[in-house]
Design an enzyme around this catalytic site. Sequence first.
Site, mmCIF file in Angstrom:
data_model
loop_
_atom_site.group_PDB
_atom_site.id
_atom_site.type_symbol
_atom_site.label_atom_id
_atom_site.label_comp_id
_atom_site.label_asym_id
_atom_site.label_seq_id
_atom_site.Cartn_x
_atom_site.Cartn_y
_atom_site.Cartn_z
ATOM 1 N N THR A 103 0.759 -1.231 0.000
ATOM 2 C CA THR A 103 0.000 0.000 0.000
ATOM 3 C C THR A 103 0.792 1.285 0.000
ATOM 4 O OG1 THR A 103 -1.672 -1.209 1.209
ATOM 5 C CG2 THR A 103 -1.975 1.110 1.036
ATOM 6 N N CYS A 104 0.580 2.021 -1.060
ATOM 7 C CA CYS A 104 1.247 3.314 -1.188
ATOM 8 C C CYS A 104 0.689 4.289 -0.159
ATOM 9 C CB CYS A 104 1.112 3.841 -2.605
ATOM 10 S SG CYS A 104 -0.336 4.830 -2.929
#
Lengths: 62, 571
Positions: free
Chosen positions: B396-397
Site C-alpha cells: 500500500t502506497c
Amino acid sequence: MDYELTPKLLPGTILEVTERDVKVTLKGRMGIIQVPLRSVISDHALQVGQTIQVYLSYIQVV
Amino acid sequence: MSITFETAKQHQNDPAVLCCLRTKGTIISASDLEDPSIFPDLEESGLLNIPEHGLTIGQVLGATLERDADSMTPLTPELVSHISENQMDELESEKITTSPNTGEDPTHETQVIRFNIDKLVGQIELPPGLNVNALPFATTASKKAEDKVIRTLTQRAYPVDQVCVGAETSFQDKVLTIREALCEESLKADPLVKNVELDIIRPEDRHIYSNTIMDVIPIATKVEGILGEGVTHVMNGVIVVLTGVDEKGIQVHEFGSCEGYLDEKIRFGRPGSPDSEDIMIRVNVTVQENTGMERRGPFAAHKACDSIIQEIRDVLKDAPADASTDQKVFRDWKKSGKPRVILVKEIMGQGAMHDNVLLPSEPAGVIGGRRNVDLGNVPVVLSPNEVRDGGIHALTCIGPATKEVTRHYFREPLVNLMAEDEEINLAGVVFIGSPQVNDEKSYVSARLGALAEALDVEGAIVTTEGFGNNHIDFAGNIEQIGRRGIKVVGVSFCAYQGQLVVGNKYMDAMVELNKDPEGFENEILADSTICPTDAERALIMLKTKMAGVPIEPANRKWSQEVIDANEQLMS
C-alpha cells in the site's frame, strides 16, 4: 519525454521551526519540505501548526 | 510546432494558424500550421487572438499565402488565395482508387460482380436455388457459441457479532476470541518488529485516535483447493486494520499519513474500507526506528499482522458449512463469441510501501506470495477469481484517499462488474507495477502492450491507484495497448491535485475517481478509490468506444459536472 508541469496551489502545515529552517508537511501526500527561514514569507512569527500555502509541481530531474 | 496530415484531418474544422514564419507564395500544407489543441492556452495567455472570419485548416490546405506572415498568425481570406471549401475531402478522395477487372475473357467480365471486402462481420443470406458449389468460399452450418466455466470459487460467509481477547483463539456462535499471547508471539515474524498491540473497536467506539492506517485486511481462509477455486471461508462483520509507527514515533506513512481519529480518517463503506457496522480489530505495530521508509520496515509490520490473522484463519477453517449464513459462487468464464477484454490494474512498484504481494497462499495473506517489485514490476495475469479470492495483499502506497488496500482488491468493483457482464469476455486481470524511473516504466509498459496483443483482446480498461510519477506509466500503458488497435479506457484520480503531466492520443476516454469537492487527495482512507458507479462508467465507456461511437473530448480542467452528467446518463 515532454511533460506538462503546472504548479498547483497546495496548502500545508508547519511541523517544526528551528533557528535555521522550517519543516512543512503538504496536504495530499505531496511530501514534507524543509527550507531555510528566508524562504518563508509571514506577517507573524513562525509557529508549529500554522497553515501555509505554496505553488508546487513535481520535481523533474534534468 | 507543425502538425501532420493526420492531425490536420482531425482538426479540419478548427482555425488555421501559422506555426512559423512563412514567405509569400507558400503553398500551405499541414507542416505550416500550428496544433489547434494548444490554442485555448495561447488564447488564455493573450498570445493568440483568432478573428471571427478566420479560415479553417480544411480551407487553407493547398491555398497560397499572399504575403509574408509571422508565426502565430491566424489565416484569413485577405492573407491567402485559392481557398478550397472541401480541401480535405479532395485530398481524401485521392486515396481512393478503383481497379478495373483484368479478366481475360471480356464476355465473362460482364457476368461477374467483383468487390473487395476489408472486413466482414455477420452473415450473408443468398437466394434459394443458387449453386453453392460455385461460391468462392465454403459454407458451414451455423454453430452456436457456448460459454464455458473454467473454474468455480465458493465463498462461505460467517457472521461475527462479537470479538474479544481471551486465553485461546476460537470461533463459535458468531463470537471470535483472539488469544492474548498472539501479539507477543507475532514479534517473531520479523526482528524489525519491536512491539505489537491489538484492540477491538466496535462501531460505536470509533472516535479513537490511531496511528496511520497501513492496510485493511479481510479475514478469509482456504478450505478446499487453491486460490481462485474451491472453497473459501470469510468472516463478515469484522475486519483487521493494520496501523504503524516507528520507535521514534514517526508514522510509517509520514508523507501524507492518515493518523487521527478513526471516525474522521476513514470513508466507511468504500470497497476497501471497513463497513459502517464492521467491528475493527486494530493491530498496531511499532517497527525499528528509521525503518519506516525502507521496504523491510513496513513489510515486517505486515508479516507480524499476518501471523496473528493466520491463527484466526486456522479456527475459521474448522467452521461447519451449515453455520455459514451466506454463500457466493464466483465463476471464471470462457465466453465464446463475446469480445475479449482485459482489466489492467497498475499498482505501485517504486519501493517501500509502494509494493504488493501477489498470490499469497492464503486469501489476502502474505506468506507464499511474491512482491511485484521483486518481479521487476512486469505484468502478471490473474484470473478474476484469483483476485476475488484475495490474490493481492497490498503493502500500500502512501496516499490514503487514493491507495487501494487489500480489502479493495478483495471486493474490486471493476473485477466483479466485468467478470459478470454478459456482453464481454474478461480474459484476465493484469497487474503491472509502476517502477520509479522512466526507462523501467517504458520497459514494463511495452511488455504490457505485447501481452495485450498476444491475448488478442479487443478492449482494455487501465486503472491506477494513487497519482504522481505513476501517471507517466499510466499514459505509457494506455499508449502501448492503444497503438495496437485495441480500444482502451483509463481510470484514475486526477482532479485538481493529481492532474496528468503526460498524455497521448489514445487517452481519449478517461474516468475520474475523485470524490473530494476541491479535487485534493484529502487523506481520508479510500475516499477517491474505484466505487461501483465509477466501474459502471468505465465499462460503459469501453463498450461505447468498442462500438465505434465517438467520445467527446474532455474538458481542459477537471469538472465534477462532467462526472455528474455521465452518471445521470447511466441512471
